[in-house]
Design a protein around this motif. Structure first.
Motif, PDB file in Angstrom:
ATOM      1  N   ARG A 295     -30.362 161.364  41.231  1.00 17.19           N
ATOM      2  CA  ARG A 295     -29.396 161.999  41.898  1.00 17.19           C
ATOM      3  C   ARG A 295     -29.179 160.513  42.991  1.00 17.19           C
ATOM      4  O   ARG A 295     -29.726 159.770  43.299  1.00 17.19           O
ATOM      5  CB  ARG A 295     -30.377 162.636  43.013  1.00 17.19           C
ATOM      6  N   LEU A 296     -28.096 160.703  42.930  1.00 15.25           N
ATOM      7  CA  LEU A 296     -27.313 159.454  44.667  1.00 15.25           C
ATOM      8  C   LEU A 296     -27.737 160.034  46.395  1.00 15.25           C
ATOM      9  O   LEU A 296     -26.856 161.302  45.973  1.00 15.25           O
ATOM     10  CB  LEU A 296     -25.630 158.562  44.510  1.00 15.25           C
ATOM     11  N   PHE A 297     -28.152 159.315  46.505  1.00 17.17           N
ATOM     12  CA  PHE A 297     -27.475 159.544  48.683  1.00 17.17           C
ATOM     13  C   PHE A 297     -26.375 158.451  48.490  1.00 17.17           C
ATOM     14  O   PHE A 297     -27.062 156.944  48.654  1.00 17.17           O
ATOM     15  CB  PHE A 297     -28.868 159.602  49.167  1.00 17.17           C
ATOM     16  N   VAL A 298     -25.362 158.553  49.110  1.00 19.77           N
ATOM     17  CA  VAL A 298     -24.434 158.083  49.554  1.00 19.77           C
ATOM     18  C   VAL A 298     -23.668 157.674  50.957  1.00 19.77           C
ATOM     19  O   VAL A 298     -24.067 158.627  51.651  1.00 19.77           O
ATOM     20  CB  VAL A 298     -22.633 158.502  48.849  1.00 19.77           C
ATOM     21  N   ALA A 299     -23.775 156.691  51.863  1.00 21.37           N
ATOM     22  CA  ALA A 299     -23.974 156.637  52.827  1.00 21.37           C
ATOM     23  C   ALA A 299     -22.405 155.532  52.591  1.00 21.37           C
ATOM     24  O   ALA A 299     -22.330 153.874  52.593  1.00 21.37           O
ATOM     25  CB  ALA A 299     -25.298 155.646  53.352  1.00 21.37           C
ATOM     26  N   THR A 300     -21.585 155.800  53.318  1.00 27.04           N
ATOM     27  CA  THR A 300     -20.559 154.739  53.616  1.00 27.04           C
ATOM     28  C   THR A 300     -19.141 155.230  54.677  1.00 27.04           C
ATOM     29  O   THR A 300     -19.209 156.281  54.997  1.00 27.04           O
ATOM     30  CB  THR A 300     -19.895 155.114  52.263  1.00 27.04           C
ATOM     31  N   ASP A 301     -18.618 154.083  54.910  1.00 27.99           N
ATOM     32  CA  ASP A 301     -17.611 153.964  55.980  1.00 27.99           C
ATOM     33  C   ASP A 301     -16.131 153.992  55.426  1.00 27.99           C
ATOM     34  O   ASP A 301     -15.492 154.312  56.339  1.00 27.99           O
ATOM     35  CB  ASP A 301     -17.969 152.654  57.015  1.00 27.99           C
ATOM     36  N   GLU A 302     -16.061 154.358  53.980  1.00 29.52           N
ATOM     37  CA  GLU A 302     -14.877 153.909  53.619  1.00 29.52           C
ATOM     38  C   GLU A 302     -14.363 155.360  52.876  1.00 29.52           C
ATOM     39  O   GLU A 302     -15.607 156.181  52.021  1.00 29.52           O
ATOM     40  CB  GLU A 302     -14.891 153.443  52.951  1.00 29.52           C
ATOM     41  N   LEU A 303     -13.621 156.435  53.173  1.00 32.79           N
ATOM     42  CA  LEU A 303     -13.902 157.809  52.113  1.00 32.79           C
ATOM     43  C   LEU A 303     -12.800 157.246  50.674  1.00 32.79           C
ATOM     44  O   LEU A 303     -13.285 158.232  50.083  1.00 32.79           O
ATOM     45  CB  LEU A 303     -12.078 157.987  53.152  1.00 32.79           C
ATOM     46  N   GLU A 304     -12.634 156.829  50.520  1.00 39.63           N
ATOM     47  CA  GLU A 304     -12.058 156.231  49.087  1.00 39.63           C
ATOM     48  C   GLU A 304     -13.136 155.952  48.037  1.00 39.63           C
ATOM     49  O   GLU A 304     -13.428 156.132  47.253  1.00 39.63           O
ATOM     50  CB  GLU A 304     -11.233 155.038  48.716  1.00 39.63           C
ATOM     51  N   ALA A 305     -14.382 155.156  48.677  1.00 40.31           N
ATOM     52  CA  ALA A 305     -15.618 155.080  47.968  1.00 40.31           C
ATOM     53  C   ALA A 305     -15.557 156.528  47.940  1.00 40.31           C
ATOM     54  O   ALA A 305     -16.743 156.595  46.705  1.00 40.31           O
ATOM     55  CB  ALA A 305     -16.363 154.437  48.956  1.00 40.31           C
ATOM     56  N   MET A 306     -16.384 157.159  48.587  1.00 45.11           N
ATOM     57  CA  MET A 306     -16.869 158.527  48.850  1.00 45.11           C
ATOM     58  C   MET A 306     -15.989 159.151  47.508  1.00 45.11           C
ATOM     59  O   MET A 306     -16.736 160.341  46.918  1.00 45.11           O
ATOM     60  CB  MET A 306     -17.355 158.991  50.255  1.00 45.11           C
ATOM     61  N   THR A 307     -14.075 159.299  48.133  1.00 43.10           N
ATOM     62  CA  THR A 307     -14.434 160.180  46.409  1.00 43.10           C
ATOM     63  C   THR A 307     -14.743 159.652  45.897  1.00 43.10           C
ATOM     64  O   THR A 307     -14.433 160.689  44.070  1.00 43.10           O
ATOM     65  CB  THR A 307     -12.991 159.808  46.836  1.00 43.10           C
ATOM     66  N   PHE A 308     -14.738 158.618  45.041  1.00 43.75           N
ATOM     67  CA  PHE A 308     -14.391 157.735  43.871  1.00 43.75           C
ATOM     68  C   PHE A 308     -16.397 158.184  43.091  1.00 43.75           C
ATOM     69  O   PHE A 308     -16.566 158.048  42.224  1.00 43.75           O
ATOM     70  CB  PHE A 308     -15.175 156.459  43.857  1.00 43.75           C
ATOM     71  N   PHE A 309     -17.293 158.083  43.877  1.00 41.77           N
ATOM     72  CA  PHE A 309     -18.879 158.408  43.575  1.00 41.77           C
ATOM     73  C   PHE A 309     -18.474 159.961  43.072  1.00 41.77           C
ATOM     74  O   PHE A 309     -19.223 160.360  42.341  1.00 41.77           O
ATOM     75  CB  PHE A 309     -19.884 158.315  44.464  1.00 41.77           C
ATOM     76  N   LEU A 310     -18.416 160.839  44.777  1.00 42.24           N
ATOM     77  CA  LEU A 310     -18.410 162.125  43.383  1.00 42.24           C
ATOM     78  C   LEU A 310     -16.919 162.851  42.589  1.00 42.24           C
ATOM     79  O   LEU A 310     -17.488 163.260  41.866  1.00 42.24           O
ATOM     80  CB  LEU A 310     -17.177 163.334  44.621  1.00 42.24           C
ATOM     81  N   ASN A 311     -16.359 162.073  42.063  1.00 41.79           N
ATOM     82  CA  ASN A 311     -15.379 162.036  40.978  1.00 41.79           C
ATOM     83  C   ASN A 311     -15.736 161.531  39.821  1.00 41.79           C
ATOM     84  O   ASN A 311     -16.329 161.978  38.816  1.00 41.79           O
ATOM     85  CB  ASN A 311     -13.760 161.474  41.404  1.00 41.79           C
ATOM     86  N   ARG A 312     -16.707 160.731  39.833  1.00 38.22           N
ATOM     87  CA  ARG A 312     -17.404 159.719  39.189  1.00 38.22           C
ATOM     88  C   ARG A 312     -18.511 160.379  38.887  1.00 38.22           C
ATOM     89  O   ARG A 312     -18.830 160.607  37.477  1.00 38.22           O
ATOM     90  CB  ARG A 312     -18.492 158.732  39.085  1.00 38.22           C
ATOM     91  N   PHE A 313     -19.758 160.956  39.376  1.00 41.49           N
ATOM     92  CA  PHE A 313     -20.879 161.402  39.141  1.00 41.49           C
ATOM     93  C   PHE A 313     -20.739 163.172  39.056  1.00 41.49           C
ATOM     94  O   PHE A 313     -21.818 164.031  38.937  1.00 41.49           O
ATOM     95  CB  PHE A 313     -21.816 161.173  40.329  1.00 41.49           C
ATOM     96  N   GLY A 314     -19.870 163.675  39.887  1.00 39.24           N
ATOM     97  CA  GLY A 314     -20.253 165.068  40.689  1.00 39.24           C
ATOM     98  C   GLY A 314     -20.371 165.290  41.952  1.00 39.24           C
ATOM     99  O   GLY A 314     -21.460 165.180  42.026  1.00 39.24           O
ATOM    100  N   PRO A 315     -19.952 166.306  42.491  1.00 42.17           N
ATOM    101  CA  PRO A 315     -20.290 167.150  43.819  1.00 42.17           C
ATOM    102  C   PRO A 315     -22.443 167.809  43.496  1.00 42.17           C
ATOM    103  O   PRO A 315     -22.982 166.894  44.536  1.00 42.17           O
ATOM    104  CB  PRO A 315     -19.759 167.986  44.667  1.00 42.17           C
ATOM    105  N   LEU A 316     -22.312 167.746  42.435  1.00 43.47           N
ATOM    106  CA  LEU A 316     -23.632 168.690  42.746  1.00 43.47           C
ATOM    107  C   LEU A 316     -24.978 167.169  41.970  1.00 43.47           C
ATOM    108  O   LEU A 316     -25.976 167.748  42.685  1.00 43.47           O
ATOM    109  CB  LEU A 316     -23.990 169.358  40.754  1.00 43.47           C
ATOM    110  N   LYS A 317     -24.377 166.126  41.270  1.00 41.83           N
ATOM    111  CA  LYS A 317     -25.617 165.056  42.075  1.00 41.83           C
ATOM    112  C   LYS A 317     -25.341 163.768  43.266  1.00 41.83           C
ATOM    113  O   LYS A 317     -26.038 163.125  42.812  1.00 41.83           O
ATOM    114  CB  LYS A 317     -25.018 164.268  40.897  1.00 41.83           C
ATOM    115  N   VAL A 318     -24.555 164.094  43.720  1.00 39.70           N
ATOM    116  CA  VAL A 318     -24.359 163.200  45.384  1.00 39.70           C
ATOM    117  C   VAL A 318     -24.018 163.910  46.289  1.00 39.70           C
ATOM    118  O   VAL A 318     -24.340 165.039  46.749  1.00 39.70           O
ATOM    119  CB  VAL A 318     -22.952 163.371  44.608  1.00 39.70           C
TER     120      VAL A 318
END
Length: 431
Positions: A295-318
């Motif tokens: 499971r990922l916990f993502v901390a970022t100040d950038e919208l594009e980065a958050m979109t990337f991690f959600l698309n790659r791992f799926g919202p259930l893993k992030v």
């Protein structure tokens, strides 16, 4: 007919006079230069430091380049459009202040101070409704007792060693907000914490070319944070609530801290590829035999980065904080001042969500990060982070284990005599 010389032609006596004046001017400038150089060397060496023994050190938010701030504010422009630092684009962020606080506490220990009073009034994070000192938003006390005898006494009387306001109020104070001071308007306590570093060697990289001013070790920084910088119970409860809602027993949580926006203005003048973070998280989970429970916990100040991690791992893993301030990497104000200086978010939200991110990263089993003081601070919150992290600089990935080995090799080569700290004060002046 006798021709007169033109008026602009100098006589021999006046020419000699001008040469003399120029020589006097050169001598004067040389004396001024060497005088200032001598004073500057003395300040850097600590000869002008205030005596803090048996006193309380009062530490303020620091600035990186106050002389540049003055030029921008008074001669060039009134700051950048879209961010809160009006006439002051070089002010340090909150976590640079906190890393500086680590150095101030270490300095207090080494120089016999009773304790440290923190007055963090950076307008990027201060909201008058919550108080004028953002330190008080998150930590138990802005007055921290560092004297070991007083701390032991408090344990006997009250059962803990937290800061005692009565001790802080009654002791003499030494304010670090002057101009002729290593740690005042023209300096920062991060000199103590991180030492003197070239731009190519940000923390947590080992300071290989630091000479004698190498800063504190990772272990010592972590000790100071875990000893003195205690979160308020209500803040800890908020962190607990998020963690319990997002993380299940058996999950292997990797914290991702992707710091974008204005980081393109700092060496190596680019932000890493998102894929490096994702691949490293999967590598670590696979090595631990926990890839299926990643499971990922993502901390970022950038919208594009958050979109990337959600698309790659799926919202259930992030997992992430939905309300956390973020800007697009294409936003000019984001690049110029960063999310933490943006006027699109309240000062308190910027402070609160950033500290939540830092605390939540500190709960993860492993952290993958790029250059940022926020996640630098997270690495000091738990002993596991001496090794359990990966640092991405440019497109190079280095693990904490590799960095610890480099630091150990450096100590063997140099010996302990060459690892002295910048805060050593040979003969400080009276306060």
């Amino acid at each position: 007919m006798i021709r007169r010389p033109p008026r602009s032609t100098l006589s021999s006596s006046s020419a000699a006079s001008d040469v003399y004046k120029r020589q006097v001017l050169v001598v004067f400038l040389v004396l001024v230069k060497h005088g200032f150089a001598t004073v500057f060397r003395e300040i850097k060496a600590g000869h002008w430091d205030s005596v803090v023994e048996n006193s309380v050190m009062v530490v303020y938010s620091m600035q990186d380049r106050p002389w540049m701030n003055w030029i921008i504010a008074n001669l060039v422009t009134r700051g950048g459009a879209g961010h809160s630092c009006d006439g002051c684009i070089f002010r340090q962020g909150m976590f640079s202040d906190l890393l500086g606080a680590v150095g101030a506490l270490k300095y207090a220990e080494e120089h016999g101070a009773i304790g440290v009073q923190f007055s963090m009034q950076n307008p990027d994070y201060v909201d008058a409704e919550h108080g004028l000192n953002y330190w008080d938003y998150f930590f138990e006390s802005s007055g921290i007792v560092t004297d070991p005898l007083l701390r032991a006494q408090r344990v006997l009387q009250f059962g803990d060693s937290a800061g005692d306001p009565s001790m802080v109020v009654m002791a003499p104070r030494v304010h670090f907000n002057g101009f002729v001071d290593r740690f005042g308007q023209f300096g920062s306590w991060t000199q103590v914490t991180l030492g003197r570093r070239s731009r190519e060697v940000p923390f947590p990289l080992p300071n290989l070319e630091c000479g004698e001013h190498c800063g504190m070790t990772h272990d010592d920084m972590a000790r100071v944070v875990q000893t003195y910088m205690k979160f308020k119970p209500e803040f800890v409860a908020e962190v607990d609530q998020f963690w319990e809602a997002e993380v299940s027993a058996g999950d292997f949580v990797v914290g991702i801290h992707f710091r974008g926006t204005d980081k393109v203005l700092i060496w190596p003048f680019s932000v890493p590829d998102y894929t490096l973070f994702a691949d490293e998280a999967e590598r670590v989970a696979r090595q631990a035999g926990k890839l299926e429970r990643l499971r990922l916990f993502v901390a970022t100040d950038e919208l594009e980065a958050m979109t990337f991690f959600l698309n790659r791992f799926g919202p259930l893993k992030v997992s992430f904080q939905p309300g956390s301030p973020r800007l697009s990497s294409k936003d000019p104000a984001a690049i110029e001042g960063g999310t933490h200086k943006s006027l699109k978010f309240t000062a308190y939200d910027k402070a609160h969500f950033a500290m939540m991110d830092a605390a939540l990263l500190g709960r993860c089993q492993y952290v993958v990060k790029n250059r940022s003081s926020l996640s630098d601070f997270s690495l000091l919150l738990h002993p596991r982070f001496k090794l359990n992290y990966s640092f991405i600089l440019g497109n190079t990935v280095t693990t904490g284990t590799q960095l610890a080995q480099r630091a150990a090799d450096l100590r063997r080569v140099r010996g302990s005599a060459h690892l002295c700290l910048l805060y050593t004060s040979p003969s400080p002046r009276d306060s």
